[in-house]
Enzyme design. Structure first.
Site, PDB file in Angstrom:
ATOM      1  N   ASP A 110       0.818  -1.211   0.000  1.00 13.73           N
ATOM      2  CA  ASP A 110       0.000   0.000   0.000  1.00 13.73           C
ATOM      3  C   ASP A 110       0.855   1.266   0.000  1.00 13.73           C
ATOM      4  OD1 ASP A 110      -2.300  -1.446  -0.190  1.00 13.73           O
ATOM      5  OD2 ASP A 110      -3.207  -0.715   1.667  1.00 13.73           O
ATOM      6  N   HIS A 146      -4.015  -2.122  -2.586  1.00 16.47           N
ATOM      7  CA  HIS A 146      -4.068  -0.945  -3.450  1.00 16.47           C
ATOM      8  C   HIS A 146      -3.147  -1.070  -4.654  1.00 16.47           C
ATOM      9  CE1 HIS A 146      -6.762   1.742  -1.144  1.00 16.47           C
ATOM     10  NE2 HIS A 146      -6.422   0.929  -0.159  1.00 16.47           N
ATOM     11  N   HIS A 245       0.070  -8.759   3.302  1.00 18.46           N
ATOM     12  CA  HIS A 245      -0.602  -7.479   3.525  1.00 18.46           C
ATOM     13  C   HIS A 245      -1.891  -7.640   4.317  1.00 18.46           C
ATOM     14  CE1 HIS A 245      -1.550  -3.290   2.856  1.00 18.46           C
ATOM     15  NE2 HIS A 245      -2.789  -3.648   2.496  1.00 18.46           N
TER      16      HIS A 245
END
Length: 405
Positions: A110, A146, A245
């Protein structure tokens, strides 16, 4: 008179110009960061990469325990907070050069979205990777949700400044391609905007250029996707810690950690399907999972966590980002789940930078910039403990580390 065709100086002009243009574009878009072309055969290249005979990169998934391991959470387009986090751990000096020696660093994903300095962070981390290797260190970056979203063209969390940064990048990239096209002997550069629409339904016209530039840069086989994101890991094992993540389930481990890294890399480089692998999607995706991330310990699925850890030899904890921890870095499930996203970006909660440190004998400590604490190792408040946060660190009292801008 010497034949120009046999003159090495003349013959090398196209390749020299090509290298110059690449460096020029890197310098322009990264605010003055000099990035020489990446070659894994040189000592200054990140040591988690190796090349195969066909020129593709292999990604290393498993590492032995280093003397010092630093984990850094989500950065989300905030370059200054990123530097503060690195400086907090003694990884960069006041000139923003690597000073971490032989430390290993894991940035858990991210970098993209919510801020306007995404490219600057990508280039900065790449520069540090090369500096780290020269000192015997290593900086590994990972894919967050993301990164996956942006490669798929999902720009829900992109900011106006983020679009402007990519617009500037595209301008200089195209200038570089025009310079290359003037040189006889170089293959004509492909149009990075090929196949990208000129307009977008539901998007203001003022953002069309930024949208096109971002798609061109980050789609599978796009220049920025190839240069940076394809080198990211999706899951990583270092000693007795597994990094991801969002989180891992038993089904992910059964599927194969190395296999996931390879498939995500192949997707980002445009070698396989146009859409992300299924294990990167949905609430149970490895970059989306939140089963172990609730700040209240009783809401975390510790039994599922134990099952996952038991299936990865030698691993006793999972380290995750993705879910902002307002109380700072913390652990649950007897510190088998460590959550390191503190929302430090101004585009998130503008939290105070914190990083996780693990020394060679597996001791965990939180390095914090919070001035409320009189030491650099953060003990939790009684109120935090009542809410179910695990006590992560010994309450020793070494002097505090200052974070300077």
């Amino acid at each position: 008179m010497e034949d120009e065709e046999n003159n090495p100086t003349c013959r090398d002009v196209p390749s020299l110009l090509s290298s110059f243009v690449d460096i020029f574009v890197d310098f322009s878009v990264s605010g003055g960061l000099f990035l020489p072309p990446l070659d894994p055969n040189f000592r200054g290249s990140p040591n988690h990469l190796s090349t195969t005979p066909d020129g593709t990169f292999n990604l290393r998934t498993h590492y032995s325990t280093p003397d010092r391991l630093i984990a850094i959470g989500d950065l989300h387009g905030d370059l200054e907070k990123s530097k503060q986090a690195l400086r907090l751990a003694g990884l960069i000096d006041m000139s923003n050069r690597w000073s971490g020696g032989s430390a290993m660093v894991v940035q858990i994903g991210d970098v993209l979205d919510r801020g306007g300095e995404e490219l600057k962070i990508l280039y900065f981390l790449e520069k540090l990777k090369r500096e780290a290797v020269k000192s015997g260190g290593n900086l590994i970056t990972m894919n967050g949700n993301h990164e996956i979203m942006n490669v798929e063209g999902d720009f829900r969390y992109v900011t106006k400044l983020g679009l402007e940064e990519f617009t500037n990048w595209a301008y200089w990239y195209c200038v570089g391609n025009k310079m290359k096209s003037l040189c006889v002997g170089l293959e004509k550069p492909k149009d990075i905007f090929d196949g990208i629409p000129l307009t977008f339904r539901g998007v203001k016209e003022e953002y069309f250029h930024g949208m096109r530039a971002r798609i061109a840069a980050l789609r599978p086989d796009g220049p920025i996707a190839n240069k940076f994101l394809s080198k990211n890991l999706t899951v990583l094992v270092v000693g007795d810690s597994v990094f991801v993540h969002g989180g891992l389930l038993a089904e992910h481990v059964d599927y194969g950690l190395e296999r996931m890294n390879k498939e995500v890399r192949d997707w980002i480089t445009g070698l396989t399907q146009k859409s992300a692998p299924l294990y990167c999607k949905g609430r149970n995706g490895v970059v989306w999972l939140r089963k172990f991330s609730d700040e209240v310990a009783k809401n975390c699925d510790c039994s599922a966590l134990e099952h996952v850890l038991a299936t990865i030899p030698g691993v006793k904890r999972m380290i995750m980002g993705h879910t902002i921890q307002e109380a700072g870095i913390n652990g649950v499930c007897d510190n088998r789940a460590i959550r390191i996203d503190v929302g430090m970006s101004k585009g998130c909660t503008n939290g105070l930078p914190e990083v996780l440190e693990i020394n060679g004998n597996s001791e965990l400590r939180v390095l914090t910039s919070n001035p409320l604490y009189q030491n650099k190792y953060k003990p939790y408040l009684d109120d935090d403990r009542k809410r179910g946060l695990g006590l992560l660190i010994p309450e020793s009292r070494p002097k505090q580390v200052e974070v300077k801008a």
